[in-house]
Design an enzyme around this catalytic site. Structure first.
Site, short mmCIF file in Angstrom:
data_model
loop_
_atom_site.label_atom_id
_atom_site.label_comp_id
_atom_site.label_asym_id
_atom_site.label_seq_id
_atom_site.Cartn_x
_atom_site.Cartn_y
_atom_site.Cartn_z
N CYS A 1 56.92 -22.11 80.12
CA CYS A 1 56.34 -21.70 81.50
C CYS A 1 54.82 -21.25 81.37
CB CYS A 1 57.24 -20.68 82.17
SG CYS A 1 58.78 -21.53 82.55
N LEU B 1 63.10 -15.07 86.30
CA LEU B 1 63.87 -14.54 85.07
C LEU B 1 63.16 -15.18 83.69
CD1 LEU B 1 65.12 -17.42 83.60
CD2 LEU B 1 66.89 -17.03 85.50
N LEU C 1 52.29 -5.81 77.18
CA LEU C 1 50.92 -5.77 76.06
C LEU C 1 51.43 -5.57 74.63
CD1 LEU C 1 49.28 -2.66 77.92
CD2 LEU C 1 48.34 -5.23 77.84
N HIS C 2 52.26 -6.42 74.14
CA HIS C 2 52.56 -6.54 72.72
C HIS C 2 51.73 -7.97 72.34
CE1 HIS C 2 55.84 -3.88 73.46
NE2 HIS C 2 56.21 -4.89 74.47
N GLY D 1 53.72 -18.38 74.18
CA GLY D 1 54.33 -19.76 74.03
C GLY D 1 55.57 -20.04 75.29
N GLU E 1 61.47 -18.59 91.06
CA GLU E 1 62.42 -17.80 90.05
C GLU E 1 61.76 -16.82 88.84
OE1 GLU E 1 65.71 -16.99 90.24
OE2 GLU E 1 64.96 -15.84 88.39
N LYS F 1 60.42 -17.02 71.51
CA LYS F 1 60.60 -15.70 71.61
C LYS F 1 62.10 -15.60 71.29
CE LYS F 1 61.80 -14.02 75.68
NZ LYS F 1 61.89 -13.72 77.07
P1 NAD Z 1 65.33 -27.45 81.89
O1 NAD Z 1 64.59 -28.54 81.47
O2 NAD Z 1 66.22 -26.46 80.93
O3 NAD Z 1 66.41 -27.97 82.83
C1 NAD Z 1 66.24 -28.79 83.94
C2 NAD Z 1 67.32 -29.66 84.07
O4 NAD Z 1 67.01 -30.70 85.17
C3 NAD Z 1 67.79 -30.80 82.93
O5 NAD Z 1 69.00 -30.37 82.49
C4 NAD Z 1 67.63 -32.11 83.63
O6 NAD Z 1 68.48 -32.92 82.85
C5 NAD Z 1 67.86 -31.73 85.19
N1 NAD Z 1 67.33 -32.80 85.89
C6 NAD Z 1 66.31 -33.22 85.96
N2 NAD Z 1 66.14 -34.34 87.08
C7 NAD Z 1 67.39 -34.32 87.66
C8 NAD Z 1 67.81 -34.78 88.62
N3 NAD Z 1 67.12 -35.69 89.35
N4 NAD Z 1 69.20 -34.61 89.26
C9 NAD Z 1 70.03 -33.77 88.48
N5 NAD Z 1 69.55 -33.06 87.37
C10 NAD Z 1 68.18 -33.47 87.05
O7 NAD Z 1 64.13 -26.62 82.84
P2 NAD Z 1 64.22 -25.09 83.08
O8 NAD Z 1 63.72 -24.25 81.76
O9 NAD Z 1 65.57 -24.57 83.45
O10 NAD Z 1 63.03 -24.88 84.27
C11 NAD Z 1 63.66 -25.56 85.50
C12 NAD Z 1 62.38 -25.12 86.44
O11 NAD Z 1 62.35 -23.55 86.74
C13 NAD Z 1 60.85 -25.19 86.10
O12 NAD Z 1 59.91 -25.56 87.23
C14 NAD Z 1 60.27 -24.05 85.45
O13 NAD Z 1 59.13 -24.01 85.55
C15 NAD Z 1 61.01 -23.15 86.21
N6 NAD Z 1 61.29 -21.76 85.55
C16 NAD Z 1 61.78 -21.80 84.55
C17 NAD Z 1 62.19 -20.52 83.66
C18 NAD Z 1 62.75 -20.42 82.34
O14 NAD Z 1 62.51 -19.17 81.91
N7 NAD Z 1 62.94 -21.54 81.81
C19 NAD Z 1 61.93 -19.56 84.74
C20 NAD Z 1 61.58 -19.43 85.93
C21 NAD Z 1 61.00 -20.60 86.23
C1 UGA Z 2 58.12 -16.08 81.56
C2 UGA Z 2 57.89 -14.91 82.57
O1 UGA Z 2 58.12 -13.55 81.98
C3 UGA Z 2 59.12 -14.86 83.62
O2 UGA Z 2 58.92 -13.78 84.64
C4 UGA Z 2 59.31 -16.27 84.45
O3 UGA Z 2 60.00 -16.53 85.23
C5 UGA Z 2 59.09 -17.38 83.14
O4 UGA Z 2 58.07 -17.39 82.24
C6 UGA Z 2 59.00 -18.89 83.73
O5 UGA Z 2 58.05 -19.02 84.76
O6 UGA Z 2 59.39 -19.73 83.31
P1 UGA Z 2 59.78 -16.47 79.66
O7 UGA Z 2 58.54 -17.66 79.20
O8 UGA Z 2 60.84 -16.80 79.49
O9 UGA Z 2 59.19 -15.76 80.91
O10 UGA Z 2 59.26 -15.38 78.26
P2 UGA Z 2 58.41 -13.96 78.35
O11 UGA Z 2 59.33 -12.82 77.78
O12 UGA Z 2 57.52 -13.92 79.39
O13 UGA Z 2 57.43 -14.49 77.00
C7 UGA Z 2 56.49 -15.52 77.02
C8 UGA Z 2 55.52 -15.69 75.71
O14 UGA Z 2 54.76 -14.55 75.76
C9 UGA Z 2 56.48 -15.51 74.67
O15 UGA Z 2 55.88 -16.45 73.65
C10 UGA Z 2 56.42 -14.42 74.15
O16 UGA Z 2 56.27 -13.80 72.65
C11 UGA Z 2 55.02 -13.90 74.69
N1 UGA Z 2 54.75 -12.53 74.68
C12 UGA Z 2 55.29 -11.70 75.80
C13 UGA Z 2 53.79 -11.61 74.06
O17 UGA Z 2 53.32 -12.35 73.26
N2 UGA Z 2 53.51 -10.16 74.27
C14 UGA Z 2 54.19 -9.80 75.34
O18 UGA Z 2 53.94 -8.58 75.62
C15 UGA Z 2 55.21 -10.54 76.04
#
Ligand code: NAD
Ligand code: UGA
Length: 436
Positions: free
Chosen positions: A262, A152, A252-253, A259, A150, A323
């Site tokens: 991810c 997003l 590029l900000h 942070g 994913e 963010k």
């Molecule tokens: P999160 O911590 O917000 O959510 C994870 C959820 O999974 C929690 O609610 C937890 O209770 C549940 N869970 C854990 N073990 C479980 C089980 N055995 N059965 C049912 N539920 C269970 O995590 P997130 O931020 O949604 O990230 C999930 C994954 O997606 C990570 O690998 C992350 O790297 C990836 N990812 C996150 C983002 C993002 O923007 N947060 C974007 C892309 C990919």
């Molecule tokens: C990031 C990626 O952008 C997503 O494509 C990816 O799915 C996700 O990680 C993930 O794998 O979980 P996210 O962490 O939600 O998404 O947010 P971003 O907008 O990427 O920002 C990440 C960090 O970089 C923030 O601390 C933000 O302030 C910083 N950032 C971002 C900068 O300092 N400068 C920029 O130009 C962009």
């Protein structure tokens, strides 16, 4: 299609609600009973713009439901795994215990021909291990394990999910590809390309993408440091670079360092994978190290703005989330900043529109306030740590009237030096001239 989503966090809940919105029947399953109970009462456990309305509409439409038990996966054509993969404490490898736990829980219930889809970010080879576990536990059924990473971003999650630059589907199995194509059909009707690759390739595309974006940010952060020394303006440098289509202006900000849940953990996990395979990813190593140092170094900007000492001073920090438009404080640069300010003898007052409750466990002795102006009350300096929209047009005269000293340190470059000068502030920014 009938879809089960294991994990109802930022990714699972958004993906589940969007799939339901495409017309599929989705059950979001989470082992956190409190989270499921809240969702069943119509409460959204995370802050994500637009999510409450999307969930509500699809629950009302009978396409989205929530469960704390996994038994309903028996009816699913596809079971997505979207549980957390945080950094493993102590060594930086991705902690896959939640993934394998989920696999173990669903195994007894899976239907013949079910497609198991990993949406969590997992290191190369995790899909092979999931397949091995499932074949061992369910030799009776033909199961396919697919990687569908994913991309997003939090704060823009629904828009990103519904308008992706690409959909990556990692499997060589024709039937599994057809199931995924059917699930994503509404998106490729809208011209989002689907990239079919091998499972290992899909897993690596995710880490390589995050590491590259983190590299772009770190690159401009270092250029910003140079700009400060040579009298150039990093905003203009970034614009000048970004207009080259080969470079592109996004990510590029400059700021206080990347942070979030991810980039920090995924760059570290990628390094571990490379290390295990005897490959040196020196660029990613540097990105990770430079970013860690940068977060801690931000407090020095505040010291410089207050003539070298923070002892006995009060600092207002605006923004605790990593963010804007999220309540997520995982690896937020604001946390080490505040700790460093306190270590240097400052008292900290803080305000964030959504993330104060989330930040509390990571911080101590912070005075949480109800608004930006309340935080600024009596402060010797105000630090902008997160670029929430509501911080972009602060009433500068009002701020000045409540602060002990008119000093602003803008770690997100959301103000201009000339407006700060007119308002009578000392002003520090990132990679640009400030006001002394
Ligand atoms: P999160 O911590 O917000 O959510 C994870 C959820 O999974 C929690 O609610 C937890 O209770 C549940 N869970 C854990 N073990 C479980 C089980 N055995 N059965 C049912 N539920 C269970 O995590 P997130 O931020 O949604 O990230 C999930 C994954 O997606 C990570 O690998 C992350 O790297 C990836 N990812 C996150 C983002 C993002 O923007 N947060 C974007 C892309 C990919
Ligand atoms: C990031 C990626 O952008 C997503 O494509 C990816 O799915 C996700 O990680 C993930 O794998 O979980 P996210 O962490 O939600 O998404 O947010 P971003 O907008 O990427 O920002 C990440 C960090 O970089 C923030 O601390 C933000 O302030 C910083 N950032 C971002 C900068 O300092 N400068 C920029 O130009 C962009």
């Amino acid at each position: 299609m009938r879809v089960s989503m294991i994990g109802a966090g930022y990714v699972g809940l958004v993906s589940g609600a969007c799939f339901a919105d495409f017309g599929h029947h989705v059950t979001c399953i989470d082992k956190n009973d409190g989270r499921i109970a809240a969702l069943n009462k119509g409460e959204i456990p995370i802050y994500e713009p637009g999510l409450a309305d999307l969930v509500e509409a699809n629950v009302r439409g009978g396409r989205l439901e929530f469960a704390a038990e996994v038994a309903s996966v028996a009816k699913a054509d596809a079971v997505f795994i979207a549980v957390g993969t945080p950094s493993r404490r102590g060594d930086g490898y991705a902690d896959l215990s939640f993934v394998y736990e989920a696999v173990g829980e669903i195994a007894p219930f899976l239907a013949v021909g079910a497609v198991i889809v990993t949406k969590s970010t997992v290191p190369v080879g995790t899909g092979d291990e999931i397949e091995r576990i499932l074949r061992e536990r369910r030799p009776d059924v033909d199961l396919q394990v697919v990687s569908n990473p994913e991309f997003l971003r939090e704060g823009a999650a629904i828009q990103d999910f519904k308008h992706p630059d690409r959909i990556v589907v990692g499997t060589n199995d024709a039937r599994a590809r057809t199931v995924l194509a059917e699930i994503y059909r509404p998106l490729y009707l809208n011209a989002a390309p689907i990239l079919y690759v091998s499972r290992r390739t899909a897993e690596l595309i995710k880490y390589a993408s995050n590491a590259f974006l983190a590299t772009k940010i770190t690159f401009i952060n270092e250029i910003a440091d140079l700009c400060e020394q040579v009298g150039a303006d990093v905003q203009d440098v970034a614009r000048g670079m970004g207009l080259d289509n080969r470079i592109g202006g996004k990510f590029l900000h400059p700021g206080p360092g990347f942070g979030g849940s991810c980039f920090p953990k995924d760059t570290t996990a990628l390094l571990k994978t490379a290390q295990d395979h005897g490959i040196a990813l020196r660029i990613v190593e540097a990105v990770s190290a430079v970013n860690d140092q940068r977060k801690r170094a931000m407090a020095r900007k505040v010291v410089a703005a207050l003539d070298g000492s923070l002892r006995g001073k009060t600092i207002a920090v605006l923004g605790l989330a990593f963010k804007p438009n999220t309540d997520d404080t995982r690896d937020s640069p604001a946390i080490p900043l505040i700790t460093a300010l306190q270590d240097l003898g400052a008292r900290v007052r803080a305000y964030d529109p959504a993330a104060m409750e989330q930040a509390k466990p990571a911080l101590s002795a912070v005075n949480y306030c109800g608004s930006a102006y309340a935080a600024a009350d009596g402060a010797d300096a105000l630090v902008i740590a997160t670029e929430w929209e509501q911080f972009r047009a602060l009433d500068l005269a009002r701020l000045k009237s409540v602060m002990a000293q008119p000093v602003i340190v803008d770690l997100r470059n959301i103000y201009r030096a000339d407006e700060m000068q007119r308002a009578g502030f000392r002003y520090g920014a990132i990679g640009r001239a400030g006001v002394d």
